[in-house]
Motif scaffolding. Structure first.
Motif, PDB file in Angstrom:
ATOM      1  N   VAL A 105      29.309  20.898  57.725  1.00  0.00           N
ATOM      2  CA  VAL A 105      30.315  21.319  58.521  1.00  0.00           C
ATOM      3  C   VAL A 105      30.049  21.336  60.163  1.00  0.00           C
ATOM      4  CG1 VAL A 105      31.685  23.602  58.523  1.00  0.00           C
ATOM      5  CG2 VAL A 105      30.727  22.677  56.446  1.00  0.00           C
ATOM      6  N   LEU A 106      30.680  21.068  60.887  1.00  0.00           N
ATOM      7  CA  LEU A 106      30.490  20.924  62.378  1.00  0.00           C
ATOM      8  C   LEU A 106      31.319  21.967  63.073  1.00  0.00           C
ATOM      9  CD1 LEU A 106      30.092  17.315  63.352  1.00  0.00           C
ATOM     10  CD2 LEU A 106      28.353  19.153  63.459  1.00  0.00           C
ATOM     11  N   LEU A 107      30.845  22.903  63.674  1.00  0.00           N
ATOM     12  CA  LEU A 107      31.665  23.908  64.355  1.00  0.00           C
ATOM     13  C   LEU A 107      31.542  23.684  66.022  1.00  0.00           C
ATOM     14  CD1 LEU A 107      30.621  27.213  62.323  1.00  0.00           C
ATOM     15  CD2 LEU A 107      32.496  25.839  61.971  1.00  0.00           C
ATOM     16  N   HIS A 108      32.681  23.677  66.460  1.00  0.00           N
ATOM     17  CA  HIS A 108      32.604  23.384  67.807  1.00  0.00           C
ATOM     18  C   HIS A 108      32.459  24.347  68.884  1.00  0.00           C
ATOM     19  CE1 HIS A 108      36.505  25.431  68.590  1.00  0.00           C
ATOM     20  NE2 HIS A 108      36.955  24.946  67.365  1.00  0.00           N
ATOM     21  N   GLY A 109      32.129  24.209  70.206  1.00  0.00           N
ATOM     22  CA  GLY A 109      31.783  25.275  70.774  1.00  0.00           C
ATOM     23  C   GLY A 109      33.132  25.759  71.779  1.00  0.00           C
ATOM     24  N   CYS A 110      32.848  26.589  72.589  1.00  0.00           N
ATOM     25  CA  CYS A 110      33.964  27.126  73.460  1.00  0.00           C
ATOM     26  C   CYS A 110      34.511  26.006  74.315  1.00  0.00           C
ATOM     27  CB  CYS A 110      33.558  28.553  74.528  1.00  0.00           C
ATOM     28  SG  CYS A 110      32.908  29.933  73.597  1.00  0.00           S
ATOM     29  N   GLY A 111      35.879  26.085  74.577  1.00  0.00           N
ATOM     30  CA  GLY A 111      36.586  24.979  75.359  1.00  0.00           C
ATOM     31  C   GLY A 111      36.668  23.539  74.654  1.00  0.00           C
ATOM     32  N   GLN A 112      36.255  23.676  73.480  1.00  0.00           N
ATOM     33  CA  GLN A 112      36.588  22.416  72.601  1.00  0.00           C
ATOM     34  C   GLN A 112      37.558  22.668  71.458  1.00  0.00           C
ATOM     35  OE1 GLN A 112      32.403  21.840  71.562  1.00  0.00           O
ATOM     36  NE2 GLN A 112      32.352  20.177  72.785  1.00  0.00           N
ATOM     37  N   ASP A 113      37.898  21.570  70.789  1.00  0.00           N
ATOM     38  CA  ASP A 113      38.469  21.757  69.614  1.00  0.00           C
ATOM     39  C   ASP A 113      37.900  20.838  68.534  1.00  0.00           C
ATOM     40  OD1 ASP A 113      39.446  19.362  70.519  1.00  0.00           O
ATOM     41  OD2 ASP A 113      41.803  19.925  70.413  1.00  0.00           O
ATOM     42  N   ALA A 114      38.477  20.667  67.457  1.00  0.00           N
ATOM     43  CA  ALA A 114      37.690  19.537  66.219  1.00  0.00           C
ATOM     44  C   ALA A 114      38.073  18.150  66.872  1.00  0.00           C
ATOM     45  CB  ALA A 114      38.803  19.766  64.962  1.00  0.00           C
ATOM     46  N   ALA A 115      39.120  17.950  67.449  1.00  0.00           N
ATOM     47  CA  ALA A 115      39.202  16.384  67.751  1.00  0.00           C
ATOM     48  C   ALA A 115      38.239  16.131  68.978  1.00  0.00           C
ATOM     49  CB  ALA A 115      40.526  16.089  68.409  1.00  0.00           C
ATOM     50  N   LEU A 158      35.217  19.409  60.140  1.00  0.00           N
ATOM     51  CA  LEU A 158      35.544  19.969  61.558  1.00  0.00           C
ATOM     52  C   LEU A 158      36.456  21.138  61.770  1.00  0.00           C
ATOM     53  CD1 LEU A 158      34.750  16.573  62.292  1.00  0.00           C
ATOM     54  CD2 LEU A 158      34.182  18.008  64.050  1.00  0.00           C
ATOM     55  N   PRO A 159      36.310  22.406  61.132  1.00  0.00           N
ATOM     56  CA  PRO A 159      37.179  23.446  61.333  1.00  0.00           C
ATOM     57  C   PRO A 159      37.491  23.456  62.767  1.00  0.00           C
ATOM     58  CG  PRO A 159      35.333  24.090  60.014  1.00  0.00           C
ATOM     59  CD  PRO A 159      34.951  22.797  60.780  1.00  0.00           C
ATOM     60  N   GLU A 160      38.674  24.083  63.181  1.00  0.00           N
ATOM     61  CA  GLU A 160      39.091  24.419  64.511  1.00  0.00           C
ATOM     62  C   GLU A 160      39.359  25.785  64.775  1.00  0.00           C
ATOM     63  OE1 GLU A 160      41.650  21.352  66.434  1.00  0.00           O
ATOM     64  OE2 GLU A 160      42.926  22.800  66.824  1.00  0.00           O
ATOM     65  N   GLN A 161      38.872  26.362  65.871  1.00  0.00           N
ATOM     66  CA  GLN A 161      39.475  27.988  66.232  1.00  0.00           C
ATOM     67  C   GLN A 161      40.774  27.784  66.767  1.00  0.00           C
ATOM     68  OE1 GLN A 161      39.556  30.683  65.814  1.00  0.00           O
ATOM     69  NE2 GLN A 161      37.686  31.882  66.682  1.00  0.00           N
ATOM     70  N   SER A 162      41.296  28.532  66.562  1.00  0.00           N
ATOM     71  CA  SER A 162      42.744  28.717  67.428  1.00  0.00           C
ATOM     72  C   SER A 162      42.645  29.467  68.592  1.00  0.00           C
ATOM     73  CB  SER A 162      43.711  29.570  66.406  1.00  0.00           C
ATOM     74  OG  SER A 162      43.505  30.785  66.259  1.00  0.00           O
ATOM     75  N   SER A 163      43.465  29.273  69.652  1.00  0.00           N
ATOM     76  CA  SER A 163      43.548  29.807  70.915  1.00  0.00           C
ATOM     77  C   SER A 163      44.168  31.191  70.701  1.00  0.00           C
ATOM     78  CB  SER A 163      44.284  28.866  72.013  1.00  0.00           C
ATOM     79  OG  SER A 163      45.759  28.859  71.393  1.00  0.00           O
ATOM     80  N   GLN A 164      44.784  31.360  69.666  1.00  0.00           N
ATOM     81  CA  GLN A 164      45.436  32.968  69.438  1.00  0.00           C
ATOM     82  C   GLN A 164      44.226  33.757  69.337  1.00  0.00           C
ATOM     83  OE1 GLN A 164      46.928  30.164  67.965  1.00  0.00           O
ATOM     84  NE2 GLN A 164      48.465  30.129  69.661  1.00  0.00           N
ATOM     85  N   ALA A 165      43.237  33.332  68.405  1.00  0.00           N
ATOM     86  CA  ALA A 165      42.057  34.126  67.875  1.00  0.00           C
ATOM     87  C   ALA A 165      40.808  34.398  69.144  1.00  0.00           C
ATOM     88  CB  ALA A 165      41.356  33.541  66.620  1.00  0.00           C
ATOM     89  N   ASN A 166      40.988  33.351  69.914  1.00  0.00           N
ATOM     90  CA  ASN A 166      40.094  33.356  71.189  1.00  0.00           C
ATOM     91  C   ASN A 166      40.530  32.550  72.212  1.00  0.00           C
ATOM     92  OD1 ASN A 166      37.959  32.484  72.924  1.00  0.00           O
ATOM     93  ND2 ASN A 166      36.955  34.486  71.892  1.00  0.00           N
ATOM     94  N   ALA A 167      40.946  33.147  73.287  1.00  0.00           N
ATOM     95  CA  ALA A 167      41.582  32.294  74.442  1.00  0.00           C
ATOM     96  C   ALA A 167      40.845  30.928  74.672  1.00  0.00           C
ATOM     97  CB  ALA A 167      42.059  33.195  75.608  1.00  0.00           C
ATOM     98  N   GLN A 168      39.516  30.867  74.697  1.00  0.00           N
ATOM     99  CA  GLN A 168      38.729  29.980  74.981  1.00  0.00           C
ATOM    100  C   GLN A 168      38.318  29.114  73.615  1.00  0.00           C
ATOM    101  OE1 GLN A 168      38.088  33.155  76.490  1.00  0.00           O
ATOM    102  NE2 GLN A 168      39.376  32.128  78.222  1.00  0.00           N
ATOM    103  N   ARG A 169      38.877  29.543  72.743  1.00  0.00           N
ATOM    104  CA  ARG A 169      38.576  28.773  71.453  1.00  0.00           C
ATOM    105  C   ARG A 169      37.159  29.047  70.986  1.00  0.00           C
ATOM    106  NH1 ARG A 169      42.505  25.347  69.276  1.00  0.00           N
ATOM    107  NH2 ARG A 169      44.143  24.864  70.474  1.00  0.00           N
ATOM    108  N   CYS A 170      36.513  29.962  71.324  1.00  0.00           N
ATOM    109  CA  CYS A 170      34.961  30.348  70.990  1.00  0.00           C
ATOM    110  C   CYS A 170      35.231  31.065  69.569  1.00  0.00           C
ATOM    111  CB  CYS A 170      34.389  31.469  71.842  1.00  0.00           C
ATOM    112  SG  CYS A 170      34.425  31.031  73.449  1.00  0.00           S
TER     113      CYS A 170
END
Length: 366
Positions: free
Chosen positions: A110-120, A141-153
């Motif tokens: 499971v790969l979790l991206h950092g802030c300012g990134q998405d799964a792609a 690769l899960p993807e954080q939503s910008s609604q949950a965190n504006a910087q996708r953190c």
């Protein structure tokens, strides 16, 4: 007074010249002016669309966006969404290598991206498909939503509320992936970059029985912050894990060791200080169960391959098996080691971070 022949001739020539001028203007309009005008309009529309697209990309919180990953060799990419409730939905991409079948289940990372990134973008930075195809791993690769965190953190600095909810959502996605794909349930590991690294460590401590190993690349110490201001201090190395949280984690482990741990960190990281890696290693050692056989330190190794950045590797073993590995990468800033060029948070000069991780996870039993 009648006009002279010269005046009539002049008038006739003027009329002819006017007619010719009109015909020429129509021809110019047809063959030159109109196409040029249309081209200018089309170009303006394209520029406007490009500006709009760039604005839309900027608003997504992704620093260097890319297209969704595509299968270009063996194996396949799939994408979807999961979750329910106020924090949902979350999107994900998953790569399944060709050799993974119901009778030959594969380990999953499971790969979790950092802030300012998405799964792609994270898939592109880490070269997830190429490494997974070569090693035979499923990569989720899960993807954080910008609604949950504006910087996708991932919200690692809100561990008791939103962070806990996100950890639960991630665990639900992992369970879904195991049900739908040929994954070996006892060989699941999680690794993240920066905020994703801190969340990966939180996952390992919240669900220790579910992970064969966990890892953090350039991540902060988990449970060292409960708000953004504290997170900034923790990233600078000015805060450690909360004592009450440590006590609760020890109770939650119920006499088990935390999962084997890999820490990758650059010694020139100006955003998340390298001291976060050493503090996390100390945290793991502190959480060893009472009465357990002590960890055994292995002499440090310095490795440099070709022109890649040199690394110092510090290992501790449990019952002769690799258990805790800290890799200090010389000169690396806040970026994925050995990542693809042309992307944010990626340093092609470093050794390949994903390959280093898979080697450790395999050796540690993942």
């Amino acid at each position: 007074m009648p006009r002279s022949s010269g005046a009539k001739l002049w008038s006739t020539l003027n009329k002819a010249a006017t007619r010719n001028a009109r015909r020429m203007q129509r021809a110019v309009n047809k063959t030159l002016t109109k196409p040029m005008t249309e081209a200018i309009v089309r170009n303006a529309v394209k520029q406007s669309a490009a500006v709009t697209a760039a604005t839309q990309r900027a608003l997504t919180g992704v620093v260097s966006p890319v297209k969704a990953p595509e299968s270009r060799g063996s194996g396949r990419w799939e994408e979807g969404a999961w979750g329910a409730g106020p924090l949902a939905p979350r999107r994900y991409h998953i790569f399944v290598p060709a050799g993974a079948t119901a009778s030959h289940r594969a380990p999953m990372l499971v790969l979790l991206h950092g802030c300012g990134q998405d799964a792609a973008s994270f898939a592109a930075v880490t070269r997830a498909a190429a490494v997974a195809r070569e090693s035979g791993w499923v990569v989720l690769l899960p993807e954080q939503s910008s609604q949950a965190n504006a910087q996708r953190c991932w919200n690692w600095f809100r561990p008791t509320a939103q962070g806990a909810a996100e950890a639960g959502l991630l665990m639900a996605l992992i369970d879904q992936a195991i049900r739908r794909h040929p994954v070996a349930v006892d060989r699941v590991s999680v690794l993240g970059l920066s905020a994703g690294g801190a969340m990966a460590l939180m996952m390992g401590l919240r669900y220790p029985e579910r992970f064969a190993a966990v890892g953090s690349h350039s991540g902060a110490v988990p449970w060292s912050a409960t708000n953004a201001a504290q997170a900034t201090r923790a990233m600078r190395g000015q805060r450690g894990p909360d004592a009450q949280a440590m006590h609760a984690m020890r109770l939650g482990l119920a006499g088990r060791r935390p999962p084997p741990l890999l820490l990758l960190h650059g010694d020139s990281d100006g955003l998340v200080d390298f001291s976060n890696a050493t503090a996390t290693a100390a945290m793991w050692m502190h959480l060893q169960p009472e009465g357990a056989h002590p960890l055994t330190g292995v002499p440090a190794r310095r490795i440099q391959r070709g022109m890649r950045r040199a690394v110092d590797v510090f290992d501790w073993t449990a019952s002769k098996w690799p258990y805790l590995r800290l890799v200090r990468i010389e000169g690396l800033g806040h970026a994925w080691s050995g990542g693809a060029g042309g992307h944010a948070f990626s340093d092609p000069a470093g050794p390949d971070g994903l390959k280093m991780a898979l080697r450790f996870f395999l050796a540690a039993g993942g």
